[in-house]
Design a protein around this motif. Structure first.
Motif, mmCIF file in Angstrom:
data_model
loop_
_atom_site.group_PDB
_atom_site.id
_atom_site.type_symbol
_atom_site.label_atom_id
_atom_site.label_comp_id
_atom_site.label_asym_id
_atom_site.label_seq_id
_atom_site.Cartn_x
_atom_site.Cartn_y
_atom_site.Cartn_z
ATOM 1 N N TYR A 79 -4.354 -2.303 -31.440
ATOM 2 C CA TYR A 79 -4.059 -0.907 -31.735
ATOM 3 C C TYR A 79 -3.642 -0.174 -30.460
ATOM 4 O O TYR A 79 -2.647 0.558 -30.446
ATOM 5 N N ILE A 80 -4.364 -0.398 -29.379
ATOM 6 C CA ILE A 80 -4.045 0.240 -28.098
ATOM 7 C C ILE A 80 -2.676 -0.240 -27.597
ATOM 8 O O ILE A 80 -1.883 0.541 -27.066
ATOM 9 N N ARG A 81 -2.380 -1.498 -27.790
ATOM 10 C CA ARG A 81 -1.082 -2.034 -27.355
ATOM 11 C C ARG A 81 0.066 -1.376 -28.114
ATOM 12 O O ARG A 81 1.121 -1.099 -27.536
ATOM 13 N N PHE A 82 -0.123 -1.129 -29.404
ATOM 14 C CA PHE A 82 0.891 -0.394 -30.172
ATOM 15 C C PHE A 82 1.114 0.986 -29.561
ATOM 16 O O PHE A 82 2.244 1.418 -29.371
ATOM 17 N N LYS A 83 0.028 1.668 -29.253
ATOM 18 C CA LYS A 83 0.128 3.021 -28.682
ATOM 19 C C LYS A 83 0.832 2.998 -27.328
ATOM 20 O O LYS A 83 1.672 3.862 -27.059
ATOM 21 N N TRP A 84 0.477 2.028 -26.495
ATOM 22 C CA TRP A 84 1.147 1.926 -25.187
ATOM 23 C C TRP A 84 2.647 1.727 -25.362
ATOM 24 O O TRP A 84 3.445 2.377 -24.708
ATOM 25 N N ALA A 85 3.017 0.801 -26.242
ATOM 26 C CA ALA A 85 4.441 0.490 -26.421
ATOM 27 C C ALA A 85 5.203 1.683 -27.006
ATOM 28 O O ALA A 85 6.397 1.834 -26.744
ATOM 29 N N LEU A 86 4.523 2.513 -27.783
ATOM 30 C CA LEU A 86 5.183 3.675 -28.362
ATOM 31 C C LEU A 86 5.302 4.841 -27.384
ATOM 32 O O LEU A 86 6.109 5.741 -27.595
ATOM 33 N N THR A 87 4.515 4.808 -26.316
ATOM 34 C CA THR A 87 4.512 5.939 -25.386
ATOM 35 C C THR A 87 4.983 5.583 -23.979
ATOM 36 O O THR A 87 5.115 6.472 -23.143
ATOM 37 N N GLU A 88 5.238 4.307 -23.729
ATOM 38 C CA GLU A 88 5.713 3.853 -22.422
ATOM 39 C C GLU A 88 6.877 2.891 -22.643
ATOM 40 O O GLU A 88 7.002 2.290 -23.703
ATOM 41 N N ALA A 89 7.702 2.736 -21.631
ATOM 42 C CA ALA A 89 8.837 1.819 -21.717
ATOM 43 C C ALA A 89 8.384 0.410 -21.335
ATOM 44 O O ALA A 89 8.125 0.132 -20.164
#
Length: 180
Positions: A79-89
Motif C-alpha cells: 500500500y505504501i509503495r503504491f502511494k510513493w509511486a503515485l506521489t514521486e517519480a
C-alpha cells in the motif's frame, strides 16, 4: 523431502507471471481478489486452534500464525509503495527483511485477529485507491533496489493479488493435508 514436492509446497499456485498485455479484465479480477482477501483469510484461519496456528505449512516454512502476520505486513508495505509511486517519480522503495519480520515476537505470538483487522483496513483503503486510478496512474513505477527492478502499479496489483492467493493456498493445502 523430494525437491519437486518441496517446490510445490512453496509455490502451490506457481510463481507470479506478469501477463502481457495487462488488460482491464486482469485489473478488475485482481482488485476483486484484493477486495475479498481479508474475508477469505479470516474464514480460513479463524476456526483453527492455537496448535493448528503453530503448525508450519511446509517443512522449514512459517507457521499459519506467521503467514497471517506476514500477509498483513507485506500488504501494508505494498500500500505504501503504491502511494510513493503515485506521489514521486519512480521512487526507489525501501525493501524489508520479511524473514526477519516473521521471526519477531509479534509475528510468532500475537493473536491473528490483530493482523486480520489490520489487513481488512489496509485492503479497504488499497481497493478504494486502486479503483480510482487512471490508465496513466497504472503506468507509474517504483524501483526495487534488489536488481534495480522497475514495477508498474498495474504489475503490482497483480503481484499482490497473486501474493494473497499464494499464501491462502499454503494454508488451504495444510488444512487439506492435515484433514482439519
Amino acid at each position: 523431502m523430494e525437491e519437486t514436492t518441496l517446490e510445490r509446497l512453496r509455490y502451490p499456485i506457481g510463481k507470479y507471471e506478469i501477463p502481457n498485455p495487462i488488460t482491464e479484465e486482469h485489473l478488475q479480477e485482481w482488485i476483486a481478489i484484493l477486495e475479498h482477501l481479508p474475508e477469505r483469510l479470516g474464514a480460513l484461519v479463524n476456526p483453527l486452534s492455537e496448535v493448528q496456528l503453530e503448525t508450519a505449512y511446509r517443512p522449514g516454512g512459517w507457521t499459519v500464525r506467521q503467514l497471517v502476520h506476514h500477509i498483513s505486513d507485506s500488504h501494508h508495505h505494498s500500500y505504501i509503495r503504491f502511494k510513493w509511486a503515485l506521489t514521486e517519480a519512480n521512487p526507489t522503495i525501501k525493501p524489508y527483511f520479511e524473514k526477519e519480520w516473521a521471526n519477531l515476537f509479534d509475528a510468532k505470538t500475537a493473536p491473528i485477529q490483530l493482523s486480520l483487522n489490520h489487513l481488512t483496513a489496509v485492503h479497504a483503503k488499497l481497493v478504494y485507491l486502486l479503483k480510482g486510478l487512471s490508465s496513466d496512474d497504472l503506468q507509474r513505477k517504483f524501483t526495487h533496489p534488489e536488481g534495480n527492478e522497475e514495477t508498474t502499479l498495474a504489475e503490482n496489483i497483480g503481484r499482490y493479488a497473486w501474493h494473497g492467493g499464494h499464501h491462502l493456498a499454503h494454508i488451504e493445502q495444510l488444512i487439506k493435508r492435515s484433514k482439519w
